[in-house]
Design a protein around this motif. Structure first.
Motif, PDB file in Angstrom:
ATOM      1  N   MET A 187       0.977  -9.434  14.594  1.00  0.00           N
ATOM      2  CA  MET A 187       1.769  -8.259  14.969  1.00  0.00           C
ATOM      3  C   MET A 187       2.095  -8.230  16.451  1.00  0.00           C
ATOM      4  O   MET A 187       3.244  -8.059  16.860  1.00  0.00           O
ATOM      5  CB  MET A 187       1.012  -6.976  14.596  1.00  0.00           C
ATOM      6  CG  MET A 187       1.676  -5.707  15.094  1.00  0.00           C
ATOM      7  SD  MET A 187       0.651  -4.241  14.803  1.00  0.00           S
ATOM      8  CE  MET A 187       1.011  -3.905  13.095  1.00  0.00           C
ATOM      9  N   THR A 228      -4.726   3.282  16.567  1.00  0.00           N
ATOM     10  CA  THR A 228      -4.337   2.682  17.849  1.00  0.00           C
ATOM     11  C   THR A 228      -4.987   3.409  19.020  1.00  0.00           C
ATOM     12  O   THR A 228      -5.277   4.610  18.927  1.00  0.00           O
ATOM     13  CB  THR A 228      -2.805   2.721  18.031  1.00  0.00           C
ATOM     14  OG1 THR A 228      -2.485   2.377  19.382  1.00  0.00           O
ATOM     15  CG2 THR A 228      -2.238   4.105  17.753  1.00  0.00           C
ATOM     16  N   VAL A 258       0.818  -1.230   0.000  1.00  0.00           N
ATOM     17  CA  VAL A 258       0.000   0.000   0.000  1.00  0.00           C
ATOM     18  C   VAL A 258       0.846   1.271   0.000  1.00  0.00           C
ATOM     19  O   VAL A 258       0.316   2.358  -0.226  1.00  0.00           O
ATOM     20  CB  VAL A 258      -0.985   0.047   1.194  1.00  0.00           C
ATOM     21  CG1 VAL A 258      -2.032  -1.048   1.080  1.00  0.00           C
ATOM     22  CG2 VAL A 258      -0.248  -0.006   2.529  1.00  0.00           C
TER      23      VAL A 258
HETATM   24  N1  NAD Z   1      -2.881  -6.126  17.146  1.00  0.00           N
HETATM   25  C1  NAD Z   1      -2.898  -5.058  17.938  1.00  0.00           C
HETATM   26  O1  NAD Z   1      -2.813  -5.178  19.170  1.00  0.00           O
HETATM   27  C2  NAD Z   1      -3.053  -3.685  17.345  1.00  0.00           C
HETATM   28  C3  NAD Z   1      -3.158  -2.612  18.240  1.00  0.00           C
HETATM   29  C4  NAD Z   1      -3.322  -1.334  17.725  1.00  0.00           C
HETATM   30  C5  NAD Z   1      -3.408  -1.145  16.352  1.00  0.00           C
HETATM   31  N2  NAD Z   1      -3.298  -2.201  15.515  1.00  0.00           N
HETATM   32  C6  NAD Z   1      -3.384  -1.929  14.074  1.00  0.00           C
HETATM   33  O2  NAD Z   1      -4.252  -2.859  13.459  1.00  0.00           O
HETATM   34  C7  NAD Z   1      -3.855  -3.061  12.086  1.00  0.00           C
HETATM   35  C8  NAD Z   1      -3.722  -4.540  11.834  1.00  0.00           C
HETATM   36  O3  NAD Z   1      -2.708  -5.015  12.706  1.00  0.00           O
HETATM   37  P1  NAD Z   1      -2.528  -6.548  13.093  1.00  0.00           P
HETATM   38  O4  NAD Z   1      -2.338  -6.602  14.535  1.00  0.00           O
HETATM   39  O5  NAD Z   1      -3.554  -7.402  12.440  1.00  0.00           O
HETATM   40  O6  NAD Z   1      -1.104  -6.777  12.383  1.00  0.00           O
HETATM   41  P2  NAD Z   1      -0.555  -8.057  11.621  1.00  0.00           P
HETATM   42  O7  NAD Z   1       0.904  -7.839  11.459  1.00  0.00           O
HETATM   43  O8  NAD Z   1      -1.011  -9.266  12.322  1.00  0.00           O
HETATM   44  O9  NAD Z   1      -1.256  -7.912  10.193  1.00  0.00           O
HETATM   45  C9  NAD Z   1      -0.969  -6.784   9.386  1.00  0.00           C
HETATM   46  C10 NAD Z   1      -0.988  -7.182   7.927  1.00  0.00           C
HETATM   47  O10 NAD Z   1      -0.633  -6.028   7.151  1.00  0.00           O
HETATM   48  C11 NAD Z   1       0.260  -6.448   6.143  1.00  0.00           C
HETATM   49  N3  NAD Z   1       1.079  -5.324   5.670  1.00  0.00           N
HETATM   50  C12 NAD Z   1       2.086  -4.711   6.338  1.00  0.00           C
HETATM   51  N4  NAD Z   1       2.597  -3.732   5.583  1.00  0.00           N
HETATM   52  C13 NAD Z   1       1.912  -3.725   4.415  1.00  0.00           C
HETATM   53  C14 NAD Z   1       1.982  -2.933   3.246  1.00  0.00           C
HETATM   54  N5  NAD Z   1       2.893  -1.955   3.108  1.00  0.00           N
HETATM   55  N6  NAD Z   1       1.111  -3.188   2.241  1.00  0.00           N
HETATM   56  C15 NAD Z   1       0.199  -4.182   2.370  1.00  0.00           C
HETATM   57  N7  NAD Z   1       0.094  -4.966   3.447  1.00  0.00           N
HETATM   58  C16 NAD Z   1       0.941  -4.741   4.457  1.00  0.00           C
HETATM   59  C17 NAD Z   1       1.089  -7.526   6.803  1.00  0.00           C
HETATM   60  O11 NAD Z   1       1.754  -8.335   5.858  1.00  0.00           O
HETATM   61  C18 NAD Z   1       0.039  -8.266   7.606  1.00  0.00           C
HETATM   62  O12 NAD Z   1      -0.571  -9.282   6.864  1.00  0.00           O
HETATM   63  C19 NAD Z   1      -2.542  -2.285  11.922  1.00  0.00           C
HETATM   64  O13 NAD Z   1      -2.797  -1.050  11.300  1.00  0.00           O
HETATM   65  C20 NAD Z   1      -2.069  -2.091  13.336  1.00  0.00           C
HETATM   66  O14 NAD Z   1      -1.231  -0.961  13.488  1.00  0.00           O
HETATM   67  C21 NAD Z   1      -3.110  -3.462  15.983  1.00  0.00           C
END
Ligand code: NAD
Length: 297
Positions: free
Chosen positions: A220, A146, A64
């Motif tokens: 993550m 977040t 992205v």
């Molecule tokens: N899990 C948590 O506790 C948490 C807390 C706060 C915010 N978030 C946010 O939630 C969202 C999802 O996080 P998650 O925990 O599922 O993470 P995750 O790492 O489990 O999944 C994220 C996905 O995004 C993909 N990705 C990363 N960079 C990319 C790019 N440049 N282009 C396309 N795909 C890309 C990864 O390959 C992965 O499949 C994120 O924006 C993260 O910052 C997560």
């Protein structure tokens, strides 16, 4: 009133693992045609699972933060589904960064973390918004941010102090802060996009909201803490920590309920999903940063 999502067309970014997979599956389960993208090749397997819900589905291995990839995903979705009604800007990355990091490392971190978390959501928004405006039938944009933005580490007076929050002295101390400066900055940047887009797009029935996620069990967060990815926690401390995290499937239901509000629902809001309280769609909050009349129906 709950608006039906059946037949709507969505893009979910970063859906190969984690929260994005759960969002994509929850959308398909309520009849939404779902396009997904991710840098991971595993993304190409997801459409077969989504199609089991009787919807159309498509996938791209795409980054992205790269405009050509974004164009490929958006044009491909329009070609496959005939349009786009929902954008879930979910792709994100995190790792520790420190205020005294070496300058060379810092630039690489900046390009990677801000590149995905802020530039990526910005580029996807730019490409999808023009398509939604051309369609003229409204739309939904949900940025995934977040809880550091709305409770942890926020100025005290900006904490929504929800009735169900267990933290008597909310906001509780930040979970990020001194080891997540770039991550937090990239996510705070989403506020700028959300408020500006919501105000500009309100006359076109396009809503823009953010899911401000707290700790949610995903690839993550397990990677960040160094926990096993296969849910085989190694000791009681890990098990106790994991037990405090939200289930991504539960958070996905909150997104569905948000989308079901339809065009007259909340707009320009940070939905606060922090751990320790029920995972549910809270009532809309009063606007604290912008005038309500510019974003409310
Ligand atoms: N899990 C948590 O506790 C948490 C807390 C706060 C915010 N978030 C946010 O939630 C969202 C999802 O996080 P998650 O925990 O599922 O993470 P995750 O790492 O489990 O999944 C994220 C996905 O995004 C993909 N990705 C990363 N960079 C990319 C790019 N440049 N282009 C396309 N795909 C890309 C990864 O390959 C992965 O499949 C994120 O924006 C993260 O910052 C997560």
């Amino acid at each position: 009133m709950s608006v039906s999502l059946t037949g709507k067309r969505a893009i979910v970014t970063g859906a190969a693992v984690g929260i994005g997979t759960a969002y994509a599956q929850a959308l398909a389960a309520v009849g939404v045609h779902v396009a997904v993208c991710d840098v991971r090749p595993e993304i190409m397997a997801l459409p077969d699972l989504l199609k089991r819900h009787g919807v159309q589905a498509a996938a791209w291995q795409a980054d992205v933060s790269k405009p050509d990839d974004v164009r490929r995903v958006v044009d491909g979705t329009v070609e496959a589904f005939g349009g786009i009604d929902i954008l879930i800007n979910n792709a994100g990355v995190v790792w520790q960064t420190h205020p005294d990091d070496d300058l060379d490392k810092t630039l690489a971190d900046y390009e990677a973390i801000v590149g995905t978390n802020l530039l990526g959501e910005f580029l996807m928004g730019r490409a999808v918004i023009s398509q939604m405006l051309a369609q003229g039938s409204g739309g939904e944009i949900v940025n995934v941010a977040t809880d550091h933005m709305v409770t942890c580490g926020s100025p005290f007076e900006l904490c929504p102090k929800l009735p169900t929050c267990p933290w008597a002295d909310a906001p509780r101390p930040t979970g990020g802060g001194d080891v997540m400066d770039l991550y937090d900055a990239s996510k705070w940047g989403l506020n700028g996009l959300m408020f500006a887009w919501a105000k500009a797009l309100r006359p076109h029935d396009i809503r823009v909201n953010s899911m401000c996620m707290g700790a949610t069990d995903s690839w993550m967060i397990r990677d960040f803490f160094g926990y096993p990815q296969d849910r085989a926690e190694e000791n009681d401390e890990q098990r106790e920590t994991v037990d405090t995290w939200m289930a991504k499937e539960d958070t996905a239901q909150v997104v569905i309920e948000l989308l079901q509000e339809g065009p007259s629902g909340r707009n320009a809001q940070n939905l606060n999903l922090c751990i320790g309280r029920p995972v549910c769609l809270e009532p809309a909050l009063p606007h604290r940063y912008i005038k309500a009349e510019t974003v409310d129906a």
